[in-house]
Design a protein around this motif. Structure first.
Motif, PDB file in Angstrom:
ATOM      1  N   LYS A 105      23.670  28.754  35.840  1.00 45.47           N
ATOM      2  CA  LYS A 105      23.695  30.356  35.788  1.00 45.47           C
ATOM      3  C   LYS A 105      23.871  30.911  34.428  1.00 45.47           C
ATOM      4  CE  LYS A 105      24.818  31.298  40.588  1.00 45.47           C
ATOM      5  NZ  LYS A 105      26.007  31.881  41.476  1.00 45.47           N
ATOM      6  N   ILE A 106      24.773  30.194  33.598  1.00 45.06           N
ATOM      7  CA  ILE A 106      24.911  30.160  32.152  1.00 45.06           C
ATOM      8  C   ILE A 106      23.883  30.299  31.486  1.00 45.06           C
ATOM      9  CG2 ILE A 106      26.099  29.799  30.036  1.00 45.06           C
ATOM     10  CD1 ILE A 106      28.432  28.701  31.951  1.00 45.06           C
ATOM     11  N   ALA A 107      22.971  29.335  31.783  1.00 47.29           N
ATOM     12  CA  ALA A 107      21.796  28.912  30.872  1.00 47.29           C
ATOM     13  C   ALA A 107      20.862  30.313  31.298  1.00 47.29           C
ATOM     14  CB  ALA A 107      21.191  27.816  31.317  1.00 47.29           C
ATOM     15  N   THR A 108      20.504  30.461  32.525  1.00 44.90           N
ATOM     16  CA  THR A 108      19.470  31.301  32.888  1.00 44.90           C
ATOM     17  C   THR A 108      19.973  32.944  32.693  1.00 44.90           C
ATOM     18  OG1 THR A 108      20.295  31.437  35.024  1.00 44.90           O
ATOM     19  CG2 THR A 108      18.518  29.743  34.750  1.00 44.90           C
ATOM     20  N   SER A 109      21.149  33.247  32.295  1.00 42.35           N
ATOM     21  CA  SER A 109      21.381  34.438  31.755  1.00 42.35           C
ATOM     22  C   SER A 109      21.518  34.775  30.634  1.00 42.35           C
ATOM     23  CB  SER A 109      22.759  34.831  32.566  1.00 42.35           C
ATOM     24  OG  SER A 109      23.883  33.961  31.962  1.00 42.35           O
ATOM     25  N   MET A 110      21.131  33.859  29.747  1.00 41.10           N
ATOM     26  CA  MET A 110      21.448  33.838  28.284  1.00 41.10           C
ATOM     27  C   MET A 110      20.296  35.065  27.934  1.00 41.10           C
ATOM     28  SD  MET A 110      21.618  29.995  27.023  1.00 41.10           S
ATOM     29  CE  MET A 110      21.519  30.395  25.207  1.00 41.10           C
ATOM     30  N   LYS A 111      20.737  35.402  26.489  1.00 40.45           N
ATOM     31  CA  LYS A 111      19.944  36.664  26.056  1.00 40.45           C
ATOM     32  C   LYS A 111      18.336  36.062  25.524  1.00 40.45           C
ATOM     33  CE  LYS A 111      23.734  39.360  24.209  1.00 40.45           C
ATOM     34  NZ  LYS A 111      24.268  39.886  22.973  1.00 40.45           N
ATOM     35  N   LEU A 112      17.317  36.901  25.763  1.00 38.61           N
ATOM     36  CA  LEU A 112      16.002  36.523  25.618  1.00 38.61           C
ATOM     37  C   LEU A 112      15.186  37.544  24.852  1.00 38.61           C
ATOM     38  CD1 LEU A 112      14.695  35.918  29.403  1.00 38.61           C
ATOM     39  CD2 LEU A 112      16.128  34.163  27.698  1.00 38.61           C
ATOM     40  N   HIS A 113      14.404  36.884  24.047  1.00 31.94           N
ATOM     41  CA  HIS A 113      13.283  37.738  23.446  1.00 31.94           C
ATOM     42  C   HIS A 113      12.122  37.970  24.442  1.00 31.94           C
ATOM     43  CE1 HIS A 113      14.684  36.950  19.506  1.00 31.94           C
ATOM     44  NE2 HIS A 113      14.447  35.726  19.816  1.00 31.94           N
ATOM     45  N   ASN A 114      12.206  39.178  25.028  1.00 32.25           N
ATOM     46  CA  ASN A 114      11.503  39.695  26.275  1.00 32.25           C
ATOM     47  C   ASN A 114      10.108  39.706  26.039  1.00 32.25           C
ATOM     48  OD1 ASN A 114      13.403  39.574  28.308  1.00 32.25           O
ATOM     49  ND2 ASN A 114      14.327  41.556  27.536  1.00 32.25           N
ATOM     50  N   LEU A 115       8.987  39.217  26.683  1.00 37.57           N
ATOM     51  CA  LEU A 115       7.688  39.117  26.674  1.00 37.57           C
ATOM     52  C   LEU A 115       7.128  38.885  28.078  1.00 37.57           C
ATOM     53  CD1 LEU A 115       5.111  39.333  24.514  1.00 37.57           C
ATOM     54  CD2 LEU A 115       5.287  36.995  24.696  1.00 37.57           C
ATOM     55  N   PRO A 116       6.035  40.103  28.424  1.00 37.79           N
ATOM     56  CA  PRO A 116       5.604  39.944  29.689  1.00 37.79           C
ATOM     57  C   PRO A 116       4.827  38.803  29.771  1.00 37.79           C
ATOM     58  CG  PRO A 116       5.273  42.161  28.859  1.00 37.79           C
ATOM     59  CD  PRO A 116       5.691  41.052  27.436  1.00 37.79           C
ATOM     60  N   GLY A 117       4.693  38.213  31.165  1.00 41.04           N
ATOM     61  CA  GLY A 117       4.068  37.052  31.331  1.00 41.04           C
ATOM     62  C   GLY A 117       5.034  35.866  31.976  1.00 41.04           C
ATOM     63  N   VAL A 118       4.113  34.963  32.605  1.00 42.19           N
ATOM     64  CA  VAL A 118       4.702  33.725  33.268  1.00 42.19           C
ATOM     65  C   VAL A 118       4.349  32.408  32.422  1.00 42.19           C
ATOM     66  CG1 VAL A 118       4.935  32.271  35.275  1.00 42.19           C
ATOM     67  CG2 VAL A 118       4.686  34.560  35.249  1.00 42.19           C
ATOM     68  N   CYS A 119       5.362  31.655  31.854  1.00 40.60           N
ATOM     69  CA  CYS A 119       5.098  30.468  31.224  1.00 40.60           C
ATOM     70  C   CYS A 119       4.645  29.468  31.759  1.00 40.60           C
ATOM     71  CB  CYS A 119       6.251  30.134  30.505  1.00 40.60           C
ATOM     72  SG  CYS A 119       6.373  28.646  29.499  1.00 40.60           S
ATOM     73  N   HIS A 120       3.856  28.551  31.264  1.00 41.87           N
ATOM     74  CA  HIS A 120       3.310  27.420  32.048  1.00 41.87           C
ATOM     75  C   HIS A 120       4.528  26.611  32.490  1.00 41.87           C
ATOM     76  CE1 HIS A 120       0.620  23.642  32.158  1.00 41.87           C
ATOM     77  NE2 HIS A 120       1.647  23.123  31.516  1.00 41.87           N
ATOM     78  N   ALA A 121       4.256  26.021  33.740  1.00 42.21           N
ATOM     79  CA  ALA A 121       5.210  25.231  34.468  1.00 42.21           C
ATOM     80  C   ALA A 121       6.447  26.037  35.325  1.00 42.21           C
ATOM     81  CB  ALA A 121       6.055  24.139  33.655  1.00 42.21           C
ATOM     82  N   ASP A 122       6.240  27.395  35.023  1.00 42.70           N
ATOM     83  CA  ASP A 122       7.242  28.278  35.815  1.00 42.70           C
ATOM     84  C   ASP A 122       6.871  28.207  37.418  1.00 42.70           C
ATOM     85  OD1 ASP A 122       9.557  28.680  34.450  1.00 42.70           O
ATOM     86  OD2 ASP A 122       8.604  30.266  33.213  1.00 42.70           O
ATOM     87  N   ASP A 123       5.969  28.025  37.734  1.00 46.86           N
ATOM     88  CA  ASP A 123       5.385  28.022  39.147  1.00 46.86           C
ATOM     89  C   ASP A 123       5.960  26.883  40.144  1.00 46.86           C
ATOM     90  OD1 ASP A 123       3.754  26.611  37.431  1.00 46.86           O
ATOM     91  OD2 ASP A 123       2.110  26.253  39.038  1.00 46.86           O
ATOM     92  N   LEU A 124       6.540  25.894  39.167  1.00 47.83           N
ATOM     93  CA  LEU A 124       6.991  24.604  39.822  1.00 47.83           C
ATOM     94  C   LEU A 124       8.387  25.020  40.523  1.00 47.83           C
ATOM     95  CD1 LEU A 124       6.513  21.630  37.253  1.00 47.83           C
ATOM     96  CD2 LEU A 124       5.439  22.097  39.416  1.00 47.83           C
ATOM     97  N   PHE A 125       9.041  26.046  40.005  1.00 50.59           N
ATOM     98  CA  PHE A 125      10.533  26.266  40.395  1.00 50.59           C
ATOM     99  C   PHE A 125      10.270  27.148  41.628  1.00 50.59           C
ATOM    100  CE2 PHE A 125      10.795  25.549  35.909  1.00 50.59           C
ATOM    101  CZ  PHE A 125      11.699  24.535  35.966  1.00 50.59           C
ATOM    102  N   TYR A 126       9.276  27.579  42.101  1.00 45.53           N
ATOM    103  CA  TYR A 126       9.025  28.122  43.440  1.00 45.53           C
ATOM    104  C   TYR A 126       8.798  27.437  44.466  1.00 45.53           C
ATOM    105  CZ  TYR A 126       9.377  32.491  40.487  1.00 45.53           C
ATOM    106  OH  TYR A 126       9.608  33.504  39.870  1.00 45.53           O
TER     107      TYR A 126
END
Length: 568
Positions: A453-474
């Protein structure tokens, strides 16, 4: 849960264990099952041979070895890497449940099917299917390709491993309640391309009945290569005039770690202008060949295995190269001085014609950058170029070719969901990438959801779109995830993906029967029609069929003029 259970298959008896899915349903796990002989000694670089029967009870409760690979550190073991995992709700012959066989990605040089890290079965096992995940040989060990026919190393050993695994499924899946006549293969990235290669390979005919290609296909420039003996010899430091016989002798006696260190010199080059050293090749004709004709010609002629298919991509695949660039010093991740490196090697542009190359490079810059200069401020344009050249365009054209020459339905999709499950995007966009890597790596290895949760709540440079490989986590439960609350937003997004994929595996149509699925909210996923990509299913909060959006259509038209060789 830990309770042990046994099942007897063709080769002997296996001891597995009871497990729970993420909704607390019970299923059986059998992991690290050997499906072929150890690929060592005289079998190094050769086609796999069936595993020999064993006496007694084989322990199938521990993670099997992954193929040797080098990602900062040496991982994997050569002697027992040809193994697979089976997950099922019931152990009874005659049940004939749909079977789903997953092929992991990793650019043919890395990755594994480990259920204790990324590929946990807990999401998919909420459905009544039998899930199989496999390991296969990677890198030089799986894709060395020599032209000297007397040496019997024509290439594609890693692909032949996959065929052997599918033969194992045909022979043994009935003992796990699965139907050998209803097998769906699916994979992501190089795994998606591998699925597509199995679709065009005559060696795989009859071993599966449906296919899902996620973010990878045979027309992506990184997927298909040429015999690589010279390049491998160069990386290994062998003499420049070495014969293939000499190269093979040296490689057969070399340690795995020595081979991995040589492979590391070229393994991460995914430049579309470059023919990759590790990829699938067209073999010379011989018994047991995986591929003796270029996949493009097979698709044009309609000679592929005619099975229903799903093919698609994430909305900003190219963001992955920011992630890769943060892991290693991959040159293509840097800002270029010229667009020449963006000209795919499988397009119409003759690389020896300087004028044509310069014109194409200038066209790319003008089309994508307009009047802007290439800079860090507009890196999103780099992501878009790599999105198109490395992934989207080839996938779109593959879909069109299947529609043109195929006799079975093909379904197209675009993955657009953005949530806390999109870990790859978070890594690529994290403002503190080194810290993110450390925290996320620890959460994966320890299974700590708090650290995750610490990792996934870190500050981001926000850019619309889904990255390669992110479908795996669904589709698969990564080890960093904690408890997902039933009926939460995350749960609904996971179930949408899971139900679409398993509906397709069950019936050949991802759309559920009318009124049978509230999670999908009466979504209708139509197969691709007669005109280009007129139906593409947008997997987002709306779950709807659309056409290509205007920007995608414009980019497709731009690349069409450089790919008349694709024939569509």
């Amino acid at each position: 849960m830990g309770k042990k259970v046994e099942v007897t298959i063709t080769e002997g008896t296996l001891r597995g264990m009871l497990s729970k899915d993420y909704h607390d349903g019970v299923f059986y796990s059998f992991i690290g099952i050997p499906y072929a002989k150890p690929p060592i000694g005289e079998l190094r670089f050769k086609a796999p041979e069936p595993v020999e029967p064993w006496k007694g009870v084989k322990n199938a409760t521990k993670v099997g070895a992954e193929s040797p690979q080098y990602m900062k550190i040496m991982m994997g073991k050569e002697d027992n890497c040809l193994n697979l995992n089976v997950f099922t709700k019931e152990l009874s012959q005659g049940l004939k449940k749909p079977v789903m066989v997953f092929i992991h990605g990793g650019g043919f040089v890395s990755g594994s099917s480990r259920p204790d890290l990324i590929y946990g079965p807990e999401f998919l096992m909420t459905e009544d299917i039998v899930l199989v995940t496999i390991n296969y040989r990677l890198g030089i060990l799986g894709f060395l390709s020599l032209t000297d026919r007397s040496l019997n190393v024509p290439g594609n050993a890693g692909m032949k491993d996959q065929v052997m695994a599918l033969k194992w499924v045909q022979k043994n899946i009935k003992y796990f309640g699965g139907d050998p006549n209803n097998v769906t293969i699916f994979g992501e990235s190089a795994g998606g391309a591998a699925v597509h290669f199995l679709v065009v390979s005559p060696l795989a005919k009859g071993l599966f009945h449906k296919a899902i290609c996620q973010s990878g296909c045979v027309l992506n420039p990184w997927a298909t290569g040429v015999p690589n003996g010279v390049e491998v010899a160069k990386a290994m430091g062998y003499r420049s005039d070495a014969s293939e016989d000499y190269i093979l002798k040296r490689l057969k006696s070399a340690s795995v770690s020595r081979i991995m260190k040589g492979q590391n010199k070229f393994q991460m080059n995914f430049n579309p202008n470059h023919v990759r050293t590790v990829s699938v090749v067209v073999e010379y004709p011989h018994e047991g060949a995986f591929l003796t004709q270029h996949p493009l010609e097979i698709l044009k002629a309609g000679k592929q295995n005619q099975v229903p298919m799903i093919m698609g991509y994430n909305s900003l695949e190219g963001l992955f190269f920011e992630l890769v660039g943060r892991i290693c010093t991959f040159p293509y991740c840097r800002l270029p001085n010229s667009m020449e490196s963006d000209i795919p090697h499988n397009c119409d542009v003759d690389p020896t014609n300087t004028k044509l190359v310069d014109k194409a490079a200038n066209d790319i810059k003008s089309f994508y950058y307009k009047d802007e200069k290439v800079s860090k401020r507009n890196k999103q344009i780099r992501y878009l170029i790599t999105n198109d050249t490395v992934f989207m365009y080839g996938i779109q054209k593959s879909i069109q070719l299947h529609k043109k020459t195929g006799s079975t339905p093909i379904y197209a999709y675009r993955m657009s969901i953005e949530s806390d499950l999109n870990v790859c995007k978070k890594f690529a966009q994290a403002k503190s990438p080194t810290f993110f890597t450390c925290i996320f790596g620890i959460s994966l290895l320890t299974g700590s959801s708090g650290i995750g949760k610490i990792a996934t709540s870190m500050k981001l440079h926000n850019l619309p779109g889904v990255c390669h490989a992110d479908d795996l986590f669904y589709l698969f439960k990564a080890n960093h995830l904690g408890k997902i609350q039933k009926d939460s937003e995350l749960d609904k997004w996971i179930q949408r993906f899971v139900k679409l994929w398993t509906n397709f595996a069950r019936t050949g149509n991802p759309t559920p029967a009318p009124g049978s699925d509230l999670v999908l909210e009466r979504a209708v996923w139509k197969p691709v029609g007669s005109t280009d990509i007129d139906f593409i299913f947008n997997i987002d909060h709306g779950l709807r069929c659309t056409g290509l959006d205007a920007a995608e259509m414009e980019r497709m038209k731009f690349w069409n003029k450089y790919h008349t060789n694709f024939g569509v």
